[in-house]
Design a protein around this motif. Structure first.
Motif, PDB file in Angstrom:
ATOM      1  N   ASP A 151       0.813  -1.219   0.000  1.00  0.00           N
ATOM      2  CA  ASP A 151       0.000   0.000   0.000  1.00  0.00           C
ATOM      3  C   ASP A 151       0.844   1.265   0.000  1.00  0.00           C
ATOM      4  OD1 ASP A 151       0.928   0.093   2.621  1.00  0.00           O
ATOM      5  OD2 ASP A 151      -1.002  -0.420   3.527  1.00  0.00           O
ATOM      6  N   HIS A 165      -1.034  -4.058   6.673  1.00  0.00           N
ATOM      7  CA  HIS A 165      -1.423  -2.690   6.322  1.00  0.00           C
ATOM      8  C   HIS A 165      -0.434  -1.736   6.960  1.00  0.00           C
ATOM      9  CE1 HIS A 165      -3.795   1.070   6.300  1.00  0.00           C
ATOM     10  NE2 HIS A 165      -4.471   0.521   5.303  1.00  0.00           N
ATOM     11  N   HIS A 207      -5.319   8.959   3.225  1.00  0.00           N
ATOM     12  CA  HIS A 207      -6.098   8.953   4.469  1.00  0.00           C
ATOM     13  C   HIS A 207      -6.442  10.368   4.943  1.00  0.00           C
ATOM     14  CE1 HIS A 207      -4.332   4.893   4.421  1.00  0.00           C
ATOM     15  NE2 HIS A 207      -5.403   4.537   5.105  1.00  0.00           N
ATOM     16  N   SER A 212      -9.973   7.050   7.828  1.00  0.00           N
ATOM     17  CA  SER A 212      -9.958   5.760   7.159  1.00  0.00           C
ATOM     18  C   SER A 212     -10.312   5.940   5.683  1.00  0.00           C
ATOM     19  CB  SER A 212     -10.967   4.810   7.812  1.00  0.00           C
ATOM     20  OG  SER A 212     -11.172   3.671   7.001  1.00  0.00           O
ATOM     21  N   ASP A 213      -9.553   5.302   4.799  1.00  0.00           N
ATOM     22  CA  ASP A 213      -9.867   5.394   3.373  1.00  0.00           C
ATOM     23  C   ASP A 213     -11.052   4.513   3.013  1.00  0.00           C
ATOM     24  OD1 ASP A 213      -8.138   3.246   4.007  1.00  0.00           O
ATOM     25  OD2 ASP A 213      -7.693   2.925   1.892  1.00  0.00           O
ATOM     26  N   HIS A 214     -11.494   3.667   3.945  1.00  0.00           N
ATOM     27  CA  HIS A 214     -12.643   2.790   3.689  1.00  0.00           C
ATOM     28  C   HIS A 214     -13.941   3.362   4.257  1.00  0.00           C
ATOM     29  CE1 HIS A 214     -10.019  -0.274   2.114  1.00  0.00           C
ATOM     30  NE2 HIS A 214      -9.315  -0.310   3.233  1.00  0.00           N
ATOM     31  N   THR A 215     -13.878   3.872   5.493  1.00  0.00           N
ATOM     32  CA  THR A 215     -15.110   4.337   6.152  1.00  0.00           C
ATOM     33  C   THR A 215     -15.219   5.854   6.227  1.00  0.00           C
ATOM     34  OG1 THR A 215     -14.135   4.379   8.364  1.00  0.00           O
ATOM     35  CG2 THR A 215     -15.027   2.263   7.588  1.00  0.00           C
ATOM     36  N   GLY A 216     -14.116   6.564   6.066  1.00  0.00           N
ATOM     37  CA  GLY A 216     -14.130   8.016   6.208  1.00  0.00           C
ATOM     38  C   GLY A 216     -14.138   8.473   7.652  1.00  0.00           C
ATOM     39  N   LYS A 217     -14.087   7.539   8.601  1.00  0.00           N
ATOM     40  CA  LYS A 217     -14.095   7.891  10.021  1.00  0.00           C
ATOM     41  C   LYS A 217     -12.674   8.143  10.519  1.00  0.00           C
ATOM     42  CE  LYS A 217     -18.319   5.304  11.103  1.00  0.00           C
ATOM     43  NZ  LYS A 217     -18.916   4.214  11.943  1.00  0.00           N
TER      44      LYS A 217
END
Length: 319
Positions: A151, A165, A207, A212-217
């Protein structure tokens, strides 16, 4: 405080703060101030804590935060003169004590085979800053570059627990080290270092520095706190300060972190020194919860570099 008063307040601080304010905010690289860091204030205090066995603390990495490793990192961040003989002697002492099998710097028996890439990044940062002989750093660079992840970032747990990760903590330490190596004029594996820097910077930007790049949280609320020294730990101000130091161009993915930084400006128009990382220290540079010169200096130079409108008017008045 108004804008002029903020600068005057910063210039009332330790000589290491004075030097960086003149250099980074006022455009005047006062080498006379830098030369004084070793002989007064925080710089003198750190240097005076060295033991007769050549180390600070007990060993290279023990205990936190008074070990040789973290003291050298503190001295580098003060911007002590790169010519300082004491620091150069200690770095040579560390290098002569042996390396891990992978070419990195061992922390103890558990890292005799695989060193810690986060520590290698920090070591490369101060060893490069203090102009260590290039060839002695090659194996450290090799060790770091061997650990780049798919990544684009780095994680010190890959060799310990099989992390898959990258970690923002590790990635920022490696970035600081690779950039300082490059900035110091070393040319070893130049193209690979440039590629690793670019991918690691992209990992942080992906990021948005803290999401988080997945959830935006928010990944970790600690990333929004700004203790100084940051030690090995990541926070948004440390990342933004790296980007300005490395002269990275503005990226819109920095915007949310800049907003968080501006929200933290206190009623005095400065920034507080936030909670310290637990552990033994040589002495306290600033009190947690009070206006902090370190955070204020770093925030102002970030905003100056990226030409944030409010700060530009501030600097114009001061000039």
């Amino acid at each position: 405080m108004n804008e002029q008063q903020i600068i005057e307040w910063l210039l009332e601080g330790d000589v290491s703060i004075q030097y960086q304010v003149h250099r980074d905010l006022l455009g005047d690289d006062r080498k006379d101030l830098q030369d004084r860091i070793a002989n007064e204030g925080w710089g003198k205090q750190f240097l005076s804590k060295r033991n007769q066995n050549g180390h600070w603390g007990r060993k290279f990495y023990q205990p936190k935060w008074i070990s040789t490793h973290y003291t050298l990192l503190d001295l580098r961040n003060l911007n002590l003169s790169p010519k300082n003989d004491i620091v150069k002697e200690v770095i040579q002492f560390v290098l002569s004590s042996g390396k891990s099998e992978d070419g990195g710097i061992p922390l103890g028996p558990s890292t005799a085979k695989f060193s810690d890439v986060c520590v290698n990044g920090m070591f490369l940062n101060y060893a490069s800053y203090f102009k260590t002989e290039a060839q002695k750093l090659y194996s450290v660079v090799d060790s770091i570059l061997s650990e780049i992840m798919p990544d684009g970032g780095f994680n010190c747990r890959t060799t310990r627990s099989g992390a898959t990760h990258s970690s923002l903590h590790t990635t920022i330490s490696v970035l600081e080290g690779l950039y300082e190596f490059q900035k110091s004029g070393y040319t070893y594996r130049m193209n690979e270092i440039q590629s690793a820097k670019a991918s690691a910077e992209e990992f942080i930007l992906l990021h948005q520095l803290f999401l988080s790049d997945h959830t935006g949280k928010i990944i970790n609320k600690e990333f929004l706190k700004m203790p100084y020294p940051s030690r090995w730990k990541y926070n948004i101000l440390r990342a933004l300060d790296y980007f300005q130091y490395a002269k990275c161009k503005w990226d819109k993915r920095m915007e949310l972190a800049i907003r968080e930084l501006e929200k933290k400006r206190n009623k005095y128009s400065s920034w507080n020194s936030q909670a310290k990382h637990p552990g033994q220290t040589h002495f306290e540079m600033e009190k947690a919860g009070k206006p902090g010169r370190w955070n204020t200096l770093k925030a102002l130079r970030v905003l100056k570099h990226y030409k944030i409108e409010k700060l530009q008017s501030t600097m114009h008045k001061i000039y």
